[in-house]
Every structure is written in C-alpha cells, then in structure tokens.
Motif scaffolding. Sequence first.
Motif, PDB file in Angstrom:
ATOM      1  N   THR A  55       1.880 -10.682  12.061  1.00  0.00           N
ATOM      2  CA  THR A  55       0.826 -11.339  11.301  1.00  0.00           C
ATOM      3  C   THR A  55       0.605 -10.629   9.974  1.00  0.00           C
ATOM      4  OG1 THR A  55      -0.857  -9.989  12.379  1.00  0.00           O
ATOM      5  CG2 THR A  55      -0.297 -12.090  13.420  1.00  0.00           C
ATOM      6  N   VAL A  56      -0.272 -11.188   9.173  1.00  0.00           N
ATOM      7  CA  VAL A  56      -0.588 -10.584   7.875  1.00  0.00           C
ATOM      8  C   VAL A  56      -1.273  -9.234   8.068  1.00  0.00           C
ATOM      9  CG1 VAL A  56      -1.852 -10.910   5.729  1.00  0.00           C
ATOM     10  CG2 VAL A  56      -0.773 -12.861   6.837  1.00  0.00           C
ATOM     11  N   GLY A  57      -2.095  -9.111   9.122  1.00  0.00           N
ATOM     12  CA  GLY A  57      -2.766  -7.840   9.395  1.00  0.00           C
ATOM     13  C   GLY A  57      -1.788  -6.740   9.748  1.00  0.00           C
ATOM     14  N   ASP A  58      -0.741  -7.100  10.549  1.00  0.00           N
ATOM     15  CA  ASP A  58       0.267  -6.095  10.891  1.00  0.00           C
ATOM     16  C   ASP A  58       1.027  -5.639   9.662  1.00  0.00           C
ATOM     17  OD1 ASP A  58      -0.491  -6.375  13.510  1.00  0.00           O
ATOM     18  OD2 ASP A  58       1.047  -7.885  13.950  1.00  0.00           O
ATOM     19  N   ILE A  59       1.356  -6.564   8.779  1.00  0.00           N
ATOM     20  CA  ILE A  59       2.076  -6.188   7.549  1.00  0.00           C
ATOM     21  C   ILE A  59       1.214  -5.295   6.672  1.00  0.00           C
ATOM     22  CG2 ILE A  59       3.100  -7.102   5.437  1.00  0.00           C
ATOM     23  CD1 ILE A  59       3.818  -9.623   7.134  1.00  0.00           C
ATOM     24  N   LEU A  60      -0.072  -5.614   6.578  1.00  0.00           N
ATOM     25  CA  LEU A  60      -0.965  -4.791   5.757  1.00  0.00           C
ATOM     26  C   LEU A  60      -1.129  -3.388   6.336  1.00  0.00           C
ATOM     27  CD1 LEU A  60      -3.747  -7.372   4.871  1.00  0.00           C
ATOM     28  CD2 LEU A  60      -2.024  -6.431   3.334  1.00  0.00           C
ATOM     29  N   THR A  61      -1.201  -3.277   7.675  1.00  0.00           N
ATOM     30  CA  THR A  61      -1.322  -1.943   8.278  1.00  0.00           C
ATOM     31  C   THR A  61      -0.069  -1.111   8.038  1.00  0.00           C
ATOM     32  OG1 THR A  61      -0.571  -2.923  10.353  1.00  0.00           O
ATOM     33  CG2 THR A  61      -2.938  -2.606  10.063  1.00  0.00           C
ATOM     34  N   LEU A  62       1.119  -1.746   8.113  1.00  0.00           N
ATOM     35  CA  LEU A  62       2.351  -1.011   7.830  1.00  0.00           C
ATOM     36  C   LEU A  62       2.393  -0.540   6.380  1.00  0.00           C
ATOM     37  CD1 LEU A  62       4.948  -3.222   9.742  1.00  0.00           C
ATOM     38  CD2 LEU A  62       4.227  -0.905  10.339  1.00  0.00           C
ATOM     39  N   CYS A  63       1.987  -1.408   5.469  1.00  0.00           N
ATOM     40  CA  CYS A  63       1.943  -1.005   4.052  1.00  0.00           C
ATOM     41  C   CYS A  63       0.941   0.113   3.834  1.00  0.00           C
ATOM     42  CB  CYS A  63       1.604  -2.214   3.185  1.00  0.00           C
ATOM     43  SG  CYS A  63       2.844  -3.512   3.197  1.00  0.00           S
ATOM     44  N   TRP A  64      -0.207   0.049   4.502  1.00  0.00           N
ATOM     45  CA  TRP A  64      -1.236   1.074   4.340  1.00  0.00           C
ATOM     46  C   TRP A  64      -0.753   2.427   4.852  1.00  0.00           C
ATOM     47  CZ3 TRP A  64      -5.465   1.858   1.710  1.00  0.00           C
ATOM     48  CH2 TRP A  64      -6.315   2.876   2.089  1.00  0.00           C
ATOM     49  N   LYS A  65      -0.018   2.400   6.007  1.00  0.00           N
ATOM     50  CA  LYS A  65       0.495   3.660   6.546  1.00  0.00           C
ATOM     51  C   LYS A  65       1.530   4.277   5.630  1.00  0.00           C
ATOM     52  CE  LYS A  65      -0.334   2.704  11.424  1.00  0.00           C
ATOM     53  NZ  LYS A  65       0.289   2.438  12.745  1.00  0.00           N
ATOM     54  N   SER A  66       2.355   3.447   4.987  1.00  0.00           N
ATOM     55  CA  SER A  66       3.352   3.975   4.060  1.00  0.00           C
ATOM     56  C   SER A  66       2.702   4.524   2.800  1.00  0.00           C
ATOM     57  CB  SER A  66       4.359   2.891   3.705  1.00  0.00           C
ATOM     58  OG  SER A  66       3.708   1.823   3.032  1.00  0.00           O
ATOM     59  N   ILE A  67       1.634   3.883   2.338  1.00  0.00           N
ATOM     60  CA  ILE A  67       0.941   4.375   1.139  1.00  0.00           C
ATOM     61  C   ILE A  67       0.075   5.575   1.454  1.00  0.00           C
ATOM     62  CG2 ILE A  67      -0.792   3.731  -0.606  1.00  0.00           C
ATOM     63  CD1 ILE A  67       0.250   0.859  -0.371  1.00  0.00           C
ATOM     64  N   ASP A  68      -0.384   5.669   2.685  1.00  0.00           N
ATOM     65  CA  ASP A  68      -1.393   6.659   3.057  1.00  0.00           C
ATOM     66  C   ASP A  68      -0.939   8.080   2.753  1.00  0.00           C
ATOM     67  OD1 ASP A  68      -3.126   7.384   6.172  1.00  0.00           O
ATOM     68  OD2 ASP A  68      -3.502   7.991   4.122  1.00  0.00           O
ATOM     69  N   THR A  69       0.265   8.431   3.155  1.00  0.00           N
ATOM     70  CA  THR A  69       0.718   9.808   3.029  1.00  0.00           C
ATOM     71  C   THR A  69       1.492  10.079   1.745  1.00  0.00           C
ATOM     72  OG1 THR A  69       2.693   9.227   4.277  1.00  0.00           O
ATOM     73  CG2 THR A  69       0.821  10.123   5.504  1.00  0.00           C
ATOM     74  N   ARG A  70       1.769   9.069   0.960  1.00  0.00           N
ATOM     75  CA  ARG A  70       2.573   9.285  -0.244  1.00  0.00           C
ATOM     76  C   ARG A  70       1.730   9.294  -1.514  1.00  0.00           C
ATOM     77  NH1 ARG A  70       7.704   5.259   1.136  1.00  0.00           N
ATOM     78  NH2 ARG A  70       8.361   6.331   3.040  1.00  0.00           N
ATOM     79  N   LEU A  71       0.992   8.195  -1.702  1.00  0.00           N
ATOM     80  CA  LEU A  71       0.242   8.070  -2.950  1.00  0.00           C
ATOM     81  C   LEU A  71      -1.202   8.528  -2.813  1.00  0.00           C
ATOM     82  CD1 LEU A  71       1.576   4.597  -4.116  1.00  0.00           C
ATOM     83  CD2 LEU A  71       2.356   6.853  -4.825  1.00  0.00           C
ATOM     84  N   LEU A  72      -1.853   8.181  -1.709  1.00  0.00           N
ATOM     85  CA  LEU A  72      -3.273   8.504  -1.551  1.00  0.00           C
ATOM     86  C   LEU A  72      -3.449   9.909  -1.007  1.00  0.00           C
ATOM     87  CD1 LEU A  72      -4.686   5.151  -0.200  1.00  0.00           C
ATOM     88  CD2 LEU A  72      -4.812   6.051  -2.495  1.00  0.00           C
ATOM     89  N   ALA A  73      -2.970  10.878  -1.737  1.00  0.00           N
ATOM     90  CA  ALA A  73      -3.138  12.284  -1.368  1.00  0.00           C
ATOM     91  C   ALA A  73      -3.119  13.094  -2.653  1.00  0.00           C
ATOM     92  CB  ALA A  73      -2.031  12.741  -0.432  1.00  0.00           C
ATOM     93  N   LEU A  74      -4.227  13.715  -2.980  1.00  0.00           N
ATOM     94  CA  LEU A  74      -4.377  14.472  -4.224  1.00  0.00           C
ATOM     95  C   LEU A  74      -4.525  15.945  -3.883  1.00  0.00           C
ATOM     96  CD1 LEU A  74      -4.684  14.316  -7.295  1.00  0.00           C
ATOM     97  CD2 LEU A  74      -7.138  14.073  -6.962  1.00  0.00           C
ATOM     98  N   ASP A  75      -3.640  16.736  -4.457  1.00  0.00           N
ATOM     99  CA  ASP A  75      -3.652  18.177  -4.203  1.00  0.00           C
ATOM    100  C   ASP A  75      -4.761  18.816  -5.037  1.00  0.00           C
ATOM    101  OD1 ASP A  75      -3.132  20.753  -3.525  1.00  0.00           O
ATOM    102  OD2 ASP A  75      -1.024  20.739  -4.112  1.00  0.00           O
ATOM    103  N   PRO A  76      -5.697  19.549  -4.422  1.00  0.00           N
ATOM    104  CA  PRO A  76      -6.787  20.145  -5.217  1.00  0.00           C
ATOM    105  C   PRO A  76      -6.346  21.309  -6.088  1.00  0.00           C
ATOM    106  CG  PRO A  76      -6.955  20.831  -2.928  1.00  0.00           C
ATOM    107  CD  PRO A  76      -5.863  19.814  -2.985  1.00  0.00           C
ATOM    108  N   ASP A  77      -5.140  21.836  -5.877  1.00  0.00           N
ATOM    109  CA  ASP A  77      -4.658  22.967  -6.663  1.00  0.00           C
ATOM    110  C   ASP A  77      -3.859  22.556  -7.884  1.00  0.00           C
ATOM    111  OD1 ASP A  77      -5.795  24.676  -4.796  1.00  0.00           O
ATOM    112  OD2 ASP A  77      -3.989  24.706  -3.553  1.00  0.00           O
ATOM    113  N   LYS A  78      -3.623  21.263  -8.059  1.00  0.00           N
ATOM    114  CA  LYS A  78      -2.863  20.800  -9.222  1.00  0.00           C
ATOM    115  C   LYS A  78      -3.728  20.845 -10.474  1.00  0.00           C
ATOM    116  CE  LYS A  78       0.972  19.720  -7.068  1.00  0.00           C
ATOM    117  NZ  LYS A  78       2.235  20.390  -7.368  1.00  0.00           N
TER     118      LYS A  78
END
Length: 610
Positions: free
Chosen positions: A112-135
């Motif tokens: 379903t559309v919800g399953d596709i959105l959850t897969l996209c969210w999991k892929s984005i979660d650890t790659r883009l939505l993570a900001l290092d406080p030491d940068k």
Amino acid sequence: KKKKKKKKKRKRLRVRCTLYTTHYKMMHPANAMVQAKEHQRSIDNLSKLHENNEEEDKPHPSDRKNDRMRAYQKQDSDDEGSSDTEQPSKVPPKKKKPAAAAPPFQPKKKKTVGDILTLCWKSIDTRLLALDPDKSFRHLWNMLMLLILSYNCISIPIRICFNYHSIFPWILVDIACDIMTIIDMFLNSITMYQQNGAKVREFRFTVWHYIKTYYFWFDLISIIPLDIFGYIPYITTHFLPYPYWRLNRLARLIREKYYFKSMEDLITRIKPTWFRLMRSIYFTLVAAHFIACAYFLIMFKQGREVSSETFIPGQVDLLSMDPFSQYIRCFYWAFVTMTGYSNTQPSTNLETAYSMVVSGLGLALYITIIGTVGSLISHLDAAHQVYISRMDQVNAFMQFRMLPSDLQDSIREYYTYLWKSRRSLDESNVFSDLPQHLQIEVALKLNEKMIRRNTFFQTNDNRFIESIVLKLRPKLALPGSTIITQGEIGKEMYLINNGTLEVIVTVPNGSKIVVATLETGAVCGEIALVVETRRTATIRAVTHCDLFMLTKKDFSAICDQYPEERKRIKEIAEERSKKTKQQQNNNKKKDDDKKEEKKEDDASTTNEPK
C-alpha cells in the motif's frame, strides 16, 4: 464402540465444515484478515484431532481382557458345531488416520501507499535526518541563532518602552526571525546525541531526547504566534500594541549559555576562559539594557508633571530629548544603579520601589559577575601560576640550605628555560590520563620524523616505532653540561630535538679534541643499547638542548616482543662499533707516527753542527 464411532464422525464433520468455510473465504480477497485467522484455526483443529486419534488407537488394558474373553467364547462355539455353515468373521476395518489438510493458498499482499512511505522514511531516517553536533555547520548555525536572540533582546524592549508600536518597519525581520527559529527547532530534533559512547542517529530517538530537555519547552513557548493579535487594529488600540505580543520570544534567552559553548567548540585557538568572560559581559549588557528601557517607560508613563528632575541623570528634561540621547541617559542610570553608585534621588513611590529593585538585582549580579570574572582571570594562565608556586618553593629551599649563588643561578636558569620552551614543568605527565592509542598519536606527531632519520629505526614495522615512541622521556640540558662521559658503561641513548652538542675525545696524552658537532635530529649513544661497551667519547651541550632519552631497560623490553628488529639493530651496532675501533686504532697509529717523526726531528737537530 458405537459411541466412539459417533464422536469421530462428528469431529470429522466439523473439520470438513471448517475447511469448506476457509476455502469459500479464500475466494473473497476482501476478507484477508478473516482468512488468515480461520486458516490458523483449521490447522489447530486438525492437529488436535490427530492427537485424539492417536490416543484412541492405543488399546486400553481392560479392552484387551474383554477381547480375549470374546475370542475364547467364539472358539468354544465353533468346536461344538452349533452352526455347520462357516460364518465370515467380522474383522473390524483398520482405522485410517485422517490426512492432514494442505494449507490454503495465501495470495501475496500488495504494498500500500503507507508501506511505501514507511520504507522511504526508514531509508531517509539514518542518512539525511541526522545532524552531527560536532560539525562546523551546527556551530555556525548556533552563532546565527545567537544574533537573532540578540536582535529580539534589543528590539523588543526598545519598541515597547520608546513607543515604536508600528508594525510595518519591523514585520519582515520579525517573520524571518520566526522562520529561522522554527528551522532551529527542527534541527534540534534531528541532532544526534551520545549514549554509552555511541552517537544515536535514529529520528524517533533524537526527537524524544529533544522533547525531554527543558530547552524544548522554552523553544515551544517562544514560537507561539501571539503576535497575530497585534495585527488586529481593535486589539492594538484598546488592549496591547504589537510589540507586547512578541515578549514570549525572549524565552530563548535561556539558550545563551549553549550558544557560547558552541562558539567555544568552533574556535579552539582561543582559550575557553575568554569565552566565559565574554558570556558574563554579554549577560551584564543585556540586563542593563532591560533596566534602561524599563526606566524610560516609568518616566514616560508618569509624565513631566509627576516625574522629578532629581531622578534623572543631569537633571534635564528627558522626554524632550532625541531618542539616542534618551537611551544613553537611561543606560547610564542603569549601570550606575546596578553598581550601587547612584547619584539620583527618587521622589515618587514608583521611582523609589524601582530603584530598590534595581539596586538589589544589580548588587547580586555585580557580586556574581565580579567573582566569576576574578576566577576566570586567575585561570587564564593556570600553568603560569603553577610555575610561580614551584619557583617559590625552589627559592625557599635554596635559601634555607644556603646553596652557593652560582648553583642557585643555574637552577633558576634551568626552570625558566623549561617554562619558556615547554610551558610545563613535567611534560611526561601532561597526557598521562589519555588512552594508549591517543598517547601513541601524540607521540608520533612529536617524534616520528626524528626517529625515522636514524638508521636504527628505519623499519617497515610501525608497531615497533609506536612502542619506542611511547618510551621516550624528555630531558633538558644547559650549556656546558655533560650528557655522556667517556669510559662509562652506557645505559641510555639520546635524540636531539633542539640545540647543538659537541663530541669530545680524550687522547692518551690527556688532551681533549672536539671530533664532531651534533645538531637537531641527530642521535647519540645508540650503540650502548645493544652492545655492552664503554663510551668512546664525551658529549657536551653547547646551547640549551631539548633531548629525548630512551633507556636500555625499556629498549630491551620492546625488543623482546620484536626479535627480528633486535637482530637487525644488533648487526648495525656491531658494524658501527667495528668502525669506531678501527678509527681509534688509526688515530693511535697516526699519533705514534707523529711522535716518532718528532723524535727523529729532535735527534737530527741535536746532531747538526753548530
């Protein structure tokens, strides 16, 4: 038996009914959830039926006895010949175990559309939505937010107290600051944090960590859009003007400590004490600004008729002056009252109460700031304070023991040079608390080039170099001091980090000859680490020298772990010892030849006629 047969038939009918119902429901994809549940129930019923059949197939001991009695009675009746015709024996049919039903076909679920959105969210979660406080980006963003906070702290009190209640000159900057604040809250929610030494990157954990901090609630209060009421003319004219509805933006003032800490992490060349001093000055200026604006508001609300001239610095008409002069007078009054030196006299009750509040707050703030500034200034050069206390102890000891003045001067010279060259009295213990891998990195940065210049340590095994670097000990030599004396048994080698040394050889007749000079990067006394021989020369310092010492005990402990390196170094040391012995023999031959030539010259001069 008939009862048992009836029970089995009923169970079989029930199982068939369940199978038919599951097959019927499989034909309807709308009942997907019901299908899975019914299938599971049918499988459970089949398994239970199979177990019951196995239990029923097992004969009971009482049934066995009855069967035997019936068999004996039958044999007796056959022997008597009551019936001439043979009756066929009724053999009970073998009970067949019911075959297990095959699992029904389960169609694949469509994504379903919800399953596709959850897969996209999991892929984005650890790659883009993570900001290092030491940068550096995060630190620069915090400095920008400090500027926005300073703008709100300056502009909002001035607009409230100095009657700048209009909207249009300020609305664009206000909206831009609010948008930046919302972005800052989002960046705070995706900023990583450390837990048990590891950085947590997942969005759900970072958001929850941000919500649990008290910063989140102050940020939430500051972003509530109360200034919408300031856009309504009726509210601004009858209740409160537009700037009053933006007072909640000052709730982010609690973040000023966090912003200065981020600035301290970004600019590492400046000492942290200076940033703490800047923070105390910043807080003092903001407090004085608030007090000055409130002072002008009191004078404006009272008017010229009520307010007294003795409460105004210089006893001038404050309300008729230009805005810049008004602010300067009010800021001066705030600073003077905060420090306790107030040359104004309040006349009304409001002026008196306000003066008392400002004096109390200013006194408390003044005491804390003076105390913190004093401690910060004393800690600006903590190492220098340690050096001064150490020199006081040394001078007191030398005076108590009445050491000679020359010896006292040389001791003072040693400590002063040690302080100027290294900024520490004990360099070996500065990084003693660090883990071993960081100690190795620091030591390699300092001494790797100097070690690899020597042929003793020109190897491809980096672990051998790292273990040697950790065993080096710093040593300081004053001009004229002897480091190695000729004839003694060597127990250490020296690496020259800075300065010049001279190599002196004593001739058999007692005279001393300077054979060579050693400069930065050279090594001396390395043969004594492998070969047990006496020193062949004396080494003396010409200038102030920074040396690194490696003892024979430490070197042998390292070579026990690396036997191949021991063999290689031993071969190099034996070759060098042979060369030095050959040079000594050649020098002795040359000295003997010179002595014989001198004797022959003396004899020829004595035999010549006068």
